[in-house]
Design an enzyme around this catalytic site. Structure first.
Site, mmCIF file in Angstrom:
data_model
loop_
_atom_site.group_PDB
_atom_site.id
_atom_site.type_symbol
_atom_site.label_atom_id
_atom_site.label_comp_id
_atom_site.label_asym_id
_atom_site.label_seq_id
_atom_site.Cartn_x
_atom_site.Cartn_y
_atom_site.Cartn_z
ATOM 1 N N HIS A 1 -38.302 -28.341 56.864
ATOM 2 C CA HIS A 1 -37.560 -29.438 57.508
ATOM 3 C C HIS A 1 -37.896 -30.783 56.875
ATOM 4 C CE1 HIS A 1 -36.906 -26.545 60.875
ATOM 5 N NE2 HIS A 1 -38.147 -26.206 60.577
ATOM 6 N N SER B 1 -30.572 -50.270 35.143
ATOM 7 C CA SER B 1 -29.524 -50.910 35.916
ATOM 8 C C SER B 1 -28.999 -52.095 35.115
ATOM 9 C CB SER B 1 -30.099 -51.386 37.249
ATOM 10 O OG SER B 1 -29.310 -52.430 37.775
ATOM 11 N N LYS C 1 -35.181 -51.506 37.494
ATOM 12 C CA LYS C 1 -34.759 -50.169 37.917
ATOM 13 C C LYS C 1 -34.910 -49.113 36.818
ATOM 14 C CE LYS C 1 -33.126 -48.854 41.230
ATOM 15 N NZ LYS C 1 -31.789 -48.963 41.834
ATOM 16 N N GLU D 1 -29.376 -36.785 39.320
ATOM 17 C CA GLU D 1 -28.260 -37.037 40.248
ATOM 18 C C GLU D 1 -26.997 -36.332 39.772
ATOM 19 O OE1 GLU D 1 -28.507 -41.375 42.022
ATOM 20 O OE2 GLU D 1 -29.202 -41.341 39.960
#
Ligand code: ARG
Length: 462
Positions: free
Chosen positions: A156, A277, A283, A290
């Site tokens: 979980h 970025s 970043k 992803e």
């Protein structure tokens, strides 16, 4: 322009229809399979006397020349000629005249396309099988590199019990092994030659399917022509197997995206596999992971598309089936691309061992092992569960670990408990206590790792 459908037609096909029905823009990818099947077919026709030996030789040589032209980009593809089968036959007839007009004897584009797709899928399975193996190797090397690292294990997404990093990596090796064997199961089932079943009913000509089977290296002959003409089960199975790989990779990608956050801080992703970025100078984004997660949507979508495509189709061939190819090619290309990046990313990842170790005491990863210790001392499981739950509450009140509780807390649970309990609590102790087969206990994991290492060293293929 030569028309394969010949005398029945008085009018040329409407240009809009040509554009609507063409498949050459995507099935040209099958040229090598189509030519290999045509060569086997031509040799068979000569063997049974439907072609002379010279005619077959001329056809084979011309097909080989056409293949070379396609491979060097010199072959013209035209929408008007619809699909790969028509293109190649048309080029043959242009060059050989009447001899070329004999190649399509005893076959149909229906058994041709089924054969091409099976030949293509066999190779595609071998390619994906190799890429999965590469990923498994990378995982096993990562397991060996991080053999003593302890990670929090989650259920979980809450801290649950400690696990060895090696155990973690081997979990994905097992998942990918199921994926690999699923692919090879599919390969075994599809290994039946369609060619010679013709349009749907077979042929009255004296063809020799067994000869073609041997030439193309299929294990068996497909038994029922009506079935073959409509069968796309193998493509659905293949894309399902690809979907499972994509879904497994997507779960793994999600995990590492989380683990690379400041909040988790478990690992450093290699710069070469991240992007920056355009506005925020600090970043470093996990875009590859992803996209591996995101691209799984395409593959699952491709599977869905195929399932809906074949639903409700009557026997035998229906033109709807032409729509199978883009979904299959897309699923294959996508999964191959994801696997090609997964392996080097796994090789280059670095765990932040210090940061992980510092916070390993959070979350009572040792509580369940303490409960099992009480069970071994004779306490009923439910009572032990209750007792440890209370101890955890005491820890939360005192803001300490189970290992920091004073002896009286343990004595209150059971007289004498405090003498052995400090060898049980603490994450390191808890981890060492695991011993069931397949558990994260160090001996179990070492044995699993050895077994995998041996298996990969003498890789038997399937
Ligand atoms: N391009 C077709 C396909 O991909 C080949 C078979 C065509 N057969 C036919 N009878 N029109 O399915």
């Amino acid at each position: 322009m030569h028309k394969t459908w010949g005398g029945r037609f008085r009018e040329d096909t409407d240009q809009r229809v040509e554009e609507f029905t063409e498949s050459i823009s995507f099935d040209q990818r099958l040229y090598a399979q189509d030519i290999a099947a045509s060569i086997a077919h031509a040799r068979m026709l000569a063997k049974v006397g439907l072609l002379t030996a010279d005619e077959a030789d001329a056809i084979v040589q011309t097909l080989e020349a056409i293949r070379a032209e396609i491979e060097t980009g010199r072959f013209p593809f035209r929408t008007k000629l619809e699909d790969i089968h028509t293109h190649i036959e048309h080029a043959l007839i242009e060059r050989l005249g009447d001899v070329g007009r004999k190649l399509h004897t005893g076959r149909s584009r229906n058994d041709q396309i089924a054969t091409d797709m099976k030949l293509w899928t066999r190779e595609a399975i071998d390619t994906i099988g190799r890429l999965v193996r590469d990923t498994q190797r990378a995982l096993i090397e990562a397991a060996e590199r991080n053999a003593d690292l302890i990670l929090p294990g989650y259920t979980h997404l809450q801290r649950a019990q400690p696990v060895l990093a090696a155990h973690y990596f081997l979990a994905y090796v097992e998942k990918l092994e199921r994926d690999r064997t699923r692919l090879f199961d599919c390969r075994k089932r599809l290994d039946e030659l369609p060619l010679g079943t013709a349009a749907l009913a077979g042929t009255s000509l004296p063809i020799d399917r067994e000869f073609v089977r041997q030439q193309l290296g299929f294990a068996r002959l497909a038994a029922n022509s009506l079935d073959v003409s409509s069968d796309r089960d193998f493509l659905l199975e293949f894309v399902f197997a690809l979907s499972m790989i994509a879904v497994h990779l997507s779960g793994w990608a999600e995990e590492w995206i989380l683990w690379s956050t400041v909040e988790f801080g478990f690992l450093d992703l290699p710069d070469a596999f991240c992007t920056g970025s355009s506005i925020m100078p600090h970043k470093k984004n996990p875009d590859v992971l992803e996209l591996i997660r995101g691209k799984s949507a395409r593959v699952v979508g491709d599977l869905q598309r195929l399932l809906v495509l074949v639903k409700g189709l009557p026997l035998a061939y229906n033109r709807d089936l032409q729509e199978d190819k883009q979904a299959v090619f897309d699923a294959f290309d996508t999964v191959a691309a994801c696997l090609q990046l997964a392996a080097p990313l796994i090789q280059a990842v670095r765990f932040r061992r210090e940061a992980i170790a510092q916070r390993l005491d959070d979350g009572f990863l040792d509580a369940t092992t303490l409960m099992e210790y009480l069970i071994q001392l004779g306490m009923p499981m439910r009572s032990a569960h209750e007792a440890v739950g209370k101890l955890v509450r005491r820890c939360e009140e005192r803001r300490c670990r189970l290992a920091d509780l004073p002896p009286e807390e343990y004595e209150a649970i059971r007289p004498g408990l405090s003498s052995g309990v400090y060898q049980i609590v603490g994450v390191q102790n808890a981890l060492r206590a695991f011993r069931s087969l397949g558990s994260t206990g160090p001996e179990q994991v070492a044995a699993q790792l050895r077994r995998w290492r041996e298996r990969l060293d003498q890789d038997v293929g399937i």
